[in-house]
Design a protein around this motif. Structure first.
Motif, PDB file in Angstrom:
ATOM      1  N   SER A  34       0.826  -1.213   0.000  1.00 44.88           N
ATOM      2  CA  SER A  34       0.000   0.000   0.000  1.00 44.88           C
ATOM      3  C   SER A  34       0.861   1.264   0.000  1.00 44.88           C
ATOM      4  O   SER A  34       0.467   2.281  -0.565  1.00 44.88           O
ATOM      5  N   LEU A  35       2.039   1.199   0.602  1.00 42.83           N
ATOM      6  CA  LEU A  35       2.904   2.381   0.679  1.00 42.83           C
ATOM      7  C   LEU A  35       3.763   2.582  -0.567  1.00 42.83           C
ATOM      8  O   LEU A  35       3.985   3.711  -1.002  1.00 42.83           O
ATOM      9  N   TYR A  36       4.288   1.498  -1.117  1.00 42.10           N
ATOM     10  CA  TYR A  36       5.215   1.590  -2.241  1.00 42.10           C
ATOM     11  C   TYR A  36       4.577   1.272  -3.590  1.00 42.10           C
ATOM     12  O   TYR A  36       5.160   1.544  -4.631  1.00 42.10           O
ATOM     13  N   GLY A  37       3.392   0.643  -3.576  1.00 43.46           N
ATOM     14  CA  GLY A  37       2.730   0.305  -4.828  1.00 43.46           C
ATOM     15  C   GLY A  37       3.404  -0.837  -5.576  1.00 43.46           C
ATOM     16  O   GLY A  37       3.188  -0.997  -6.771  1.00 43.46           O
ATOM     17  N   THR A  38       4.225  -1.602  -4.875  1.00 39.10           N
ATOM     18  CA  THR A  38       4.914  -2.745  -5.468  1.00 39.10           C
ATOM     19  C   THR A  38       4.910  -3.896  -4.472  1.00 39.10           C
ATOM     20  O   THR A  38       4.612  -3.706  -3.292  1.00 39.10           O
ATOM     21  N   THR A  39       5.293  -5.058  -4.955  1.00 41.39           N
ATOM     22  CA  THR A  39       5.457  -6.207  -4.079  1.00 41.39           C
ATOM     23  C   THR A  39       6.819  -6.111  -3.407  1.00 41.39           C
ATOM     24  O   THR A  39       7.802  -5.774  -4.064  1.00 41.39           O
ATOM     25  N   PRO A  40       6.910  -6.395  -2.113  1.00 39.95           N
ATOM     26  CA  PRO A  40       8.222  -6.356  -1.456  1.00 39.95           C
ATOM     27  C   PRO A  40       9.131  -7.454  -1.993  1.00 39.95           C
ATOM     28  O   PRO A  40       8.644  -8.464  -2.510  1.00 39.95           O
ATOM     29  N   ALA A  52      11.816  -0.146   6.223  1.00 36.43           N
ATOM     30  CA  ALA A  52      11.360   0.471   4.975  1.00 36.43           C
ATOM     31  C   ALA A  52       9.922   0.979   5.106  1.00 36.43           C
ATOM     32  O   ALA A  52       9.592   2.073   4.639  1.00 36.43           O
ATOM     33  N   VAL A  53       9.077   0.200   5.741  1.00 39.83           N
ATOM     34  CA  VAL A  53       7.679   0.619   5.952  1.00 39.83           C
ATOM     35  C   VAL A  53       7.643   1.838   6.870  1.00 39.83           C
ATOM     36  O   VAL A  53       6.939   2.808   6.603  1.00 39.83           O
ATOM     37  N   ALA A  54       8.430   1.797   7.936  1.00 38.36           N
ATOM     38  CA  ALA A  54       8.477   2.924   8.873  1.00 38.36           C
ATOM     39  C   ALA A  54       8.970   4.185   8.170  1.00 38.36           C
ATOM     40  O   ALA A  54       8.429   5.280   8.385  1.00 38.36           O
ATOM     41  N   HIS A  55       9.983   4.044   7.332  1.00 40.88           N
ATOM     42  CA  HIS A  55      10.529   5.193   6.597  1.00 40.88           C
ATOM     43  C   HIS A  55       9.450   5.842   5.729  1.00 40.88           C
ATOM     44  O   HIS A  55       9.254   7.061   5.770  1.00 40.88           O
ATOM     45  N   ARG A  56       8.730   5.026   4.977  1.00 41.46           N
ATOM     46  CA  ARG A  56       7.715   5.590   4.081  1.00 41.46           C
ATOM     47  C   ARG A  56       6.552   6.191   4.875  1.00 41.46           C
ATOM     48  O   ARG A  56       6.002   7.222   4.501  1.00 41.46           O
TER      49      ARG A  56
END
Length: 159
Positions: A34-40, A52-56
Motif C-alpha cells: 500500500s505504501l510503495y505500490g509494489t510487491t516487497p 522500509a515501511v516505517a521510513h515511508r
C-alpha cells in the motif's frame, strides 16, 4: 491494528511505528504494497521490511527530503571520491517548528525547535544540549543525542 497510509497522521505516527514490531509478516507486506505500490522483495529480512515501511510512513506523515537535499545526496553518491564536507549543504540546525524525538530510558521525549531555543516539557531551553542534560542527567552534545550529528562527526569536529 491495521493503519492505512492516509490514517497515519503525525500525532498518531509514534504509536503506528511502535505497532509495526507486533504486526505479522503478511500484514507488513500488505503495508509495503500500500505504501510503495509494489510487491516487497521475496526474501526481505523482517527488520529491513519494518525499517522500509516505517521510513515511508514517516515520509508520508512528515514530508520527504527537500529537492535540494535530495540533489546533494545524489551528487555525493555519484562522486564517492569527494570526502570533503560540502559547505553549500543546508544548515544542520533544524528549522523552527521541527519536533525532535528521542527514546531514552523507555520514554519517548519530544523537543520542539523554536526561533530562539528549544521547547521541552513546556519549558524553554537555550540549547539541545541543555535538553539532553535534563533527560539523561549527564552532559551530552544535544545534536549528538538527538541524532543530528554522528559520533564520528562529533569527535572530528566536522559538521
Amino acid at each position: 491494528m491495521n493503519h492505512m497510509v492516509s490514517d497515519v497522521k503525525s500525532e498518531n505516527l509514534t504509536q503506528a511505528l511502535k505497532d509495526l514490531e507486533t504486526q505479522g509478516d503478511d500484514e507488513l507486506k500488505d503495508r509495503w504494497r500500500s505504501l510503495y505500490g509494489t510487491t516487497p522483495p521475496q526474501k526481505i529480512h523482517r527488520s529491513l521490511l519494518i525499517a522500509a515501511v516505517a521510513h515511508r510512513m514517516q515520509e508520508n506523515a512528515l514530508g520527504a527530503l527537500k529537492p535540494s537535499v535530495r540533489r546533494h545526496l545524489i551528487q555525493a553518491a555519484n562522486n564517492p571520491a569527494t570526502a570533503r564536507p560540502s559547505f553549500n549543504y543546508p544548515s544542520q540546525r533544524p528549522r523552527a517548528g521541527t519536533v525532535l524525538v528521542r527514546d531514552w530510558g523507555g520514554v519517548t521525549h519530544q523537543a520542539q525547535v523554536l526561533e530562539n531555543g528549544i521547547l521541552f516539557r513546556s519549558k524553554r531551553y537555550k540549547s539541545l544540549s541543555e535538553v539532553a542534560r535534563v533527560i539523561t542527567g549527564s552532559r551530552w552534545s544535544g545534536p549528538l543525542f538527538f541524532g543530528l550529528k554522528s559520533a564520528r562527526e562529533q569527535n572530528h569536529g566536522t559538521r
